[in-house]
Motif scaffolding. Structure first.
Motif, PDB file in Angstrom:
ATOM      1  N   ALA A  12     -25.286   4.953  20.568  1.00  0.00           N
ATOM      2  CA  ALA A  12     -23.980   4.136  19.642  1.00  0.00           C
ATOM      3  C   ALA A  12     -22.906   2.931  19.843  1.00  0.00           C
ATOM      4  O   ALA A  12     -22.063   2.893  19.222  1.00  0.00           O
ATOM      5  CB  ALA A  12     -24.094   4.683  18.729  1.00  0.00           C
ATOM      6  N   ALA A  13     -23.817   2.650  21.409  1.00  0.00           N
ATOM      7  CA  ALA A  13     -21.977   1.620  22.191  1.00  0.00           C
ATOM      8  C   ALA A  13     -22.977   0.272  22.480  1.00  0.00           C
ATOM      9  O   ALA A  13     -24.296  -0.136  22.640  1.00  0.00           O
ATOM     10  CB  ALA A  13     -21.756   2.404  23.603  1.00  0.00           C
ATOM     11  N   PRO A  14     -21.803  -0.546  22.403  1.00  0.00           N
ATOM     12  CA  PRO A  14     -22.387  -1.808  23.068  1.00  0.00           C
ATOM     13  C   PRO A  14     -22.980  -2.023  24.383  1.00  0.00           C
ATOM     14  O   PRO A  14     -22.843  -1.285  25.084  1.00  0.00           O
ATOM     15  CB  PRO A  14     -21.189  -3.207  22.518  1.00  0.00           C
ATOM     16  N   GLY A  15     -23.957  -2.959  24.898  1.00  0.00           N
ATOM     17  CA  GLY A  15     -24.378  -2.832  26.231  1.00  0.00           C
ATOM     18  C   GLY A  15     -25.956  -3.753  26.312  1.00  0.00           C
ATOM     19  O   GLY A  15     -25.861  -4.587  25.437  1.00  0.00           O
ATOM     20  N   VAL A  16     -26.309  -3.490  27.553  1.00  0.00           N
ATOM     21  CA  VAL A  16     -27.517  -3.993  27.974  1.00  0.00           C
ATOM     22  C   VAL A  16     -28.879  -3.086  28.291  1.00  0.00           C
ATOM     23  O   VAL A  16     -28.435  -2.292  28.782  1.00  0.00           O
ATOM     24  CB  VAL A  16     -27.827  -5.002  29.121  1.00  0.00           C
ATOM     25  N   GLY A  30     -32.787  -7.475  26.965  1.00  0.00           N
ATOM     26  CA  GLY A  30     -31.590  -7.595  25.589  1.00  0.00           C
ATOM     27  C   GLY A  30     -30.172  -6.832  25.701  1.00  0.00           C
ATOM     28  O   GLY A  30     -29.822  -6.492  26.239  1.00  0.00           O
ATOM     29  N   LYS A  31     -29.438  -7.200  24.656  1.00  0.00           N
ATOM     30  CA  LYS A  31     -28.000  -7.048  24.410  1.00  0.00           C
ATOM     31  C   LYS A  31     -28.344  -6.192  22.830  1.00  0.00           C
ATOM     32  O   LYS A  31     -29.226  -7.083  21.821  1.00  0.00           O
ATOM     33  CB  LYS A  31     -27.267  -8.300  24.688  1.00  0.00           C
ATOM     34  N   ALA A  32     -27.465  -6.065  22.792  1.00  0.00           N
ATOM     35  CA  ALA A  32     -26.731  -4.420  21.757  1.00  0.00           C
ATOM     36  C   ALA A  32     -25.589  -4.632  21.419  1.00  0.00           C
ATOM     37  O   ALA A  32     -24.934  -4.268  22.520  1.00  0.00           O
ATOM     38  CB  ALA A  32     -27.644  -3.649  21.080  1.00  0.00           C
ATOM     39  N   VAL A  33     -25.427  -4.388  20.160  1.00  0.00           N
ATOM     40  CA  VAL A  33     -24.099  -4.085  19.513  1.00  0.00           C
ATOM     41  C   VAL A  33     -23.977  -2.133  19.428  1.00  0.00           C
ATOM     42  O   VAL A  33     -22.720  -2.695  19.528  1.00  0.00           O
ATOM     43  CB  VAL A  33     -23.422  -4.615  18.124  1.00  0.00           C
ATOM     44  N   ILE A  66     -27.879   0.344  30.187  1.00  0.00           N
ATOM     45  CA  ILE A  66     -25.846  -0.383  30.418  1.00  0.00           C
ATOM     46  C   ILE A  66     -24.852  -0.384  29.557  1.00  0.00           C
ATOM     47  O   ILE A  66     -24.908  -1.501  28.905  1.00  0.00           O
ATOM     48  CB  ILE A  66     -26.411  -1.105  31.847  1.00  0.00           C
ATOM     49  N   VAL A  67     -23.992   0.251  29.337  1.00  0.00           N
ATOM     50  CA  VAL A  67     -23.024   0.268  28.341  1.00  0.00           C
ATOM     51  C   VAL A  67     -22.194  -0.390  29.003  1.00  0.00           C
ATOM     52  O   VAL A  67     -21.820  -0.430  30.260  1.00  0.00           O
ATOM     53  CB  VAL A  67     -22.784   1.750  27.765  1.00  0.00           C
ATOM     54  N   THR A  68     -21.109  -1.144  28.479  1.00  0.00           N
ATOM     55  CA  THR A  68     -20.474  -2.430  28.270  1.00  0.00           C
ATOM     56  C   THR A  68     -19.517  -1.939  27.553  1.00  0.00           C
ATOM     57  O   THR A  68     -19.495  -1.827  26.747  1.00  0.00           O
ATOM     58  CB  THR A  68     -20.600  -3.824  28.137  1.00  0.00           C
ATOM     59  N   ASN A  70     -17.395  -4.095  25.531  1.00  0.00           N
ATOM     60  CA  ASN A  70     -17.556  -4.766  24.756  1.00  0.00           C
ATOM     61  C   ASN A  70     -19.031  -5.710  23.842  1.00  0.00           C
ATOM     62  O   ASN A  70     -19.655  -5.867  25.239  1.00  0.00           O
ATOM     63  CB  ASN A  70     -16.409  -6.087  23.741  1.00  0.00           C
ATOM     64  N   GLU A  71     -19.719  -6.446  23.136  1.00  0.00           N
ATOM     65  CA  GLU A  71     -20.133  -7.279  22.538  1.00  0.00           C
ATOM     66  C   GLU A  71     -20.300  -8.455  24.020  1.00  0.00           C
ATOM     67  O   GLU A  71     -21.215  -8.825  24.301  1.00  0.00           O
ATOM     68  CB  GLU A  71     -20.543  -7.928  21.429  1.00  0.00           C
ATOM     69  N   VAL A  72     -19.131  -9.158  24.503  1.00  0.00           N
ATOM     70  CA  VAL A  72     -19.169 -10.093  25.040  1.00  0.00           C
ATOM     71  C   VAL A  72     -19.247  -9.581  26.813  1.00  0.00           C
ATOM     72  O   VAL A  72     -20.280 -10.557  27.381  1.00  0.00           O
ATOM     73  CB  VAL A  72     -17.905 -10.490  25.401  1.00  0.00           C
ATOM     74  N   GLU A  73     -19.252  -8.429  26.784  1.00  0.00           N
ATOM     75  CA  GLU A  73     -19.434  -8.696  28.021  1.00  0.00           C
ATOM     76  C   GLU A  73     -21.196  -7.831  28.812  1.00  0.00           C
ATOM     77  O   GLU A  73     -21.791  -8.460  29.252  1.00  0.00           O
ATOM     78  CB  GLU A  73     -18.594  -7.162  28.796  1.00  0.00           C
ATOM     79  N   ALA A  74     -21.561  -7.762  26.937  1.00  0.00           N
ATOM     80  CA  ALA A  74     -22.713  -7.506  26.970  1.00  0.00           C
ATOM     81  C   ALA A  74     -23.689  -8.498  27.413  1.00  0.00           C
ATOM     82  O   ALA A  74     -24.415  -8.920  27.909  1.00  0.00           O
ATOM     83  CB  ALA A  74     -23.747  -6.825  25.795  1.00  0.00           C
ATOM     84  N   LEU A  75     -23.801  -9.845  26.339  1.00  0.00           N
ATOM     85  CA  LEU A  75     -23.843 -11.027  26.121  1.00  0.00           C
ATOM     86  C   LEU A  75     -23.748 -11.925  28.398  1.00  0.00           C
ATOM     87  O   LEU A  75     -25.283 -12.059  28.125  1.00  0.00           O
ATOM     88  CB  LEU A  75     -22.935 -12.060  25.689  1.00  0.00           C
ATOM     89  N   ILE A  76     -22.501 -11.601  28.554  1.00  0.00           N
ATOM     90  CA  ILE A  76     -22.654 -11.860  30.197  1.00  0.00           C
ATOM     91  C   ILE A  76     -23.552 -11.507  31.210  1.00  0.00           C
ATOM     92  O   ILE A  76     -24.341 -11.764  31.398  1.00  0.00           O
ATOM     93  CB  ILE A  76     -21.045 -11.739  30.641  1.00  0.00           C
ATOM     94  N   LEU A  77     -23.690  -9.994  31.360  1.00  0.00           N
ATOM     95  CA  LEU A  77     -24.448  -9.224  30.983  1.00  0.00           C
ATOM     96  C   LEU A  77     -25.627  -9.587  31.848  1.00  0.00           C
ATOM     97  O   LEU A  77     -26.509  -9.993  32.559  1.00  0.00           O
ATOM     98  CB  LEU A  77     -24.086  -7.361  31.898  1.00  0.00           C
TER      99      LEU A  77
END
Length: 653
Positions: A12-16, A30-33, A66-68, A70-77
């Motif tokens: 239950a973590a932000p990532g792609v 896709g990305k997710a919070v 892939i876990v990041t 935060n949400e911004v890092e997920a968006l960049i990835l």
């Protein structure tokens, strides 16, 4: 392990997350919070999923994540993975890799400006992407007229002994000849960058200061040059539309959609003025929410944009998602260094533009990126205007696609009825035109993929014929055409001619003759003599509209058959082009005959009159003053021409 078996292990973590097919290919990124919550949403009642998502899940064989932090890092990835893999089921900018940019090589001592389709981290500045190449080249011409710059590719200008032709026609300041210093040249390039950023008011301020300084230093020639640039730029700015009461910089985006196709209209507002616009088309948007489509566009467009304004207005958007995108764009600003340029550069008083939030960082104010979906006021009116333009652009694109589809179907039908190996790419049609054997001419018109290609049209003046002989005329024009093709291909192979300079080197996939069996026979004989018997050749006769085929009976198609209509369009265009050229030749010949009868009008004056007036009718409308002003003419000769044409004496002559 199946896809659903992996669901309990998702964090239950932000990532792609990445869906792959059986061959390991990437289907969707896709990305997710929360990875667990987002991926689980795919495995519900299929009837509740968009059709596109259902098809993707049917093909999906594996799931990665892939876990990041935060949400911004997920968006960049997510943005990086989409750019790298271009997954089939993600929303993608159509022909993304082919969009052109303007490149300013500020990494060079004497920078250049040119169009490129490749963006790299080489120290240069890139402006774009643009969708209309024609508008882009017009912008380049405006820049060259306002701020001349070099176009040569010399790396070491000290080795160039003398300036090229561009210097003498005032299109280049000739840094190679030492006629302009490095600092002055780079100031011009800085003004070009300001122009491309939409900061024309800043350029005006700089030019006025430079002009006043030059005048004070008694450098009147330089001051006059700067004055002319200032007036030219002011003339350009007069055509721009004031888009907002404030003077801030902003981009305004609105979405229009129809089925699987969406159009995003993007308007650029700089200093309160609308300075440019682009339309982008996205594929694979059916079943997606409007906010999802616009967010996907934001990620792809601004992920490689040179300049990111402090305010972006949208027609649709999800607040939580846009907050993450705004944070990512702020990071991009910091990384690219555009944040400082996005400061108060556009403000004469040095104050930040309206609507621009500020943050304190390192004792220096820095601009944040805000993304808003306005609900009222001037910003809402501006978004509505952009939305209307997006809808119009979408309708035009749909009509264009319908036309392209019809042409494709017509080419496929043509290949079927004529027994061709496939739809022809290049179609050529020839026609002969004359009046009782006088001024015999021929036309060659070309279609590329079913669309007329006027740049490929050619016309022939046939001088060897002594009478009306359409068969001999057709043989001559085809012989000349394919002789030239053979010669040009030989020169291209030896490097003596480039394909851009060549006019006849491309061979057709189909040759159509305006005429009947006789013209077809003449054409076939030429192709056989040229060793080109493999090129299909047909003739289309008028009235009966029969298609004559080699060694076969004429073919009659229904009048509404798309294959026949395509051939008719090609034939009629060749006929129009030939008749137009013949009339032009006949008119010029008639004028020449008249001029030969006028006393005192010799070959030099006849050529001057023929060059100035295409026909006898235009010459008769000319005044005595207009005739006398022509090269080689004087008032006495002009009066002789005038009296002969009008049958009267002119008082005072």
């Amino acid at each position: 392990m199946s896809l659903q078996d992996k669901l309990p292990y998702l964090p239950a973590a932000p990532g792609v997350y990445i869906f792959r097919d059986g061959n390991g290919g990437v289907l969707y990124v896709g990305k997710a919070v929360s990875l667990r919550q987002r991926v689980r949403s795919y495995f519900q009642d299929p009837a509740r999923l968009p059709p596109k998502t259902r098809v993707m899940l049917q093909r999906a064989a594996d799931l990665e994540y892939i876990v990041t932090d935060n949400e911004v890092e997920a968006l960049i990835l997510e943005a990086n993975l989409i750019k790298e893999h271009r997954p089939r089921y993600n929303v993608l900018l159509r022909d993304d890799k082919s969009y052109p940019y303007l490149k300013v090589t500020i990494n060079e001592d004497y920078p250049r400006v040119f169009v490129t389709r490749t963006v790299s981290r080489d120290g240069a500045r890139y402006f774009g992407p643009y969708t209309a190449v024609r508008d882009l080249r017009e912008t380049l011409e405006v820049l060259r007229s306002l701020f001349p710059f070099r176009t040569c590719k010399h790396k070491d200008l000290s080795k160039v002994e003398r300036p090229c032709l561009n210097y003498h026609i005032k299109r280049c300041p000739a840094p190679c000849g030492g006629r302009i210093g490095r600092e002055e040249y780079r100031r011009n390039m800085e003004q070009i960058c300001l122009f491309l950023e939409g900061r024309q008011e800043e350029i005006l301020k700089q030019l006025r200061g430079q002009m006043q300084a030059a005048a004070a230093a008694l450098q009147f020639e330089k001051a006059a040059l700067l004055r002319d640039r200032l007036r030219a730029l002011e003339s350009v700015l007069e055509k721009q539309k004031v888009a907002a009461a404030g003077r801030g910089d902003r981009d305004v985006l609105a979405l229009a959609r129809s089925g699987d196709l969406s159009c995003v209209a993007l308007f650029f507002v700089r200093g309160g003025k609308l300075v440019g616009r682009e339309n982008f088309f996205l594929e694979g948007t059916e079943g997606l929410e409007r906010a999802e489509v616009l967010t996907a566009f934001l990620k792809q467009y601004y992920g490689r944009a040179e300049f990111i304004p402090p305010l972006i207005l949208l027609s649709d958007g999800d607040k939580r998602e846009l907050t993450a995108v705004a944070g990512w764009l702020t990071l991009l600003q910091k990384k690219s260094g555009t944040m400082d340029r996005a400061g108060a550069a556009g403000q004469p008083d040095g104050k930040p533009p309206e609507g621009r939030p500020e943050e304190q960082g390192g004792g220096k104010k820095r601009a944040l990126v805000q993304i808003k979906v306005p609900q009222k006021g001037e910003d809402k009116q501006l978004v509505d205007m952009v939305a209307h333009n997006a809808l119009l652009a979408l309708r035009e694109e749909e009509l264009a696609r319908t036309g392209r589809k019809r042409k494709e179907q017509a080419l496929e039908r043509l290949a079927a009825v004529l027994g061709l190996p496939g739809p022809p790419h290049r179609l050529e049609c020839y026609d002969i035109s004359h009046t009782a054997g006088q001024e015999t001419v021929a036309s060659l018109v070309v279609m590329l993929d079913g669309r007329p290609a006027p740049r490929e049209y050619r016309k022939f003046h046939l001088r060897t014929l002594s009478g009306p002989d359409d068969f001999a005329a057709m043989a001559e024009v085809l012989t000349r055409r394919f002789d030239r093709a053979r010669e040009e291909r030989q020169l291209i192979n030896t490097g003596q001619l480039s394909t851009k300079e060549a006019k006849f080197h491309q061979l057709p996939d189909l040759v159509l003759i305006d005429g009947g069996a006789g013209q077809l026979g003449a054409a076939r004989q030429v192709l056989q003599q040229q060793g080109l018997a493999h090129i299909p050749v047909f003739a289309l006769a008028k009235k009966e509209e029969l298609i004559y085929r080699p060694q076969d009976e004429p073919l009659r198609l229904q009048r509404d058959d798309p294959a026949l209509q395509l051939l008719q369009t090609l034939r009629d265009e060749a006929h129009r082009f030939a008749v137009s050229y013949h009339r032009q030749r006949r008119t010029r010949r008639s004028l020449k005959s008249v001029l030969e009868e006028i006393p005192g009008i010799g070959p030099v004056r006849r050529r001057a009159l023929q060059k100035a007036f295409p026909g006898l009718e235009e010459l008769q409308k000319a005044s005595l003053e207009q005739l006398a002003a022509l090269p080689g003419m004087n008032r006495s000769a002009a009066a002789a021409v005038y009296r002969f044409l009008h049958g009267e004496e002119k008082e005072g002559v």
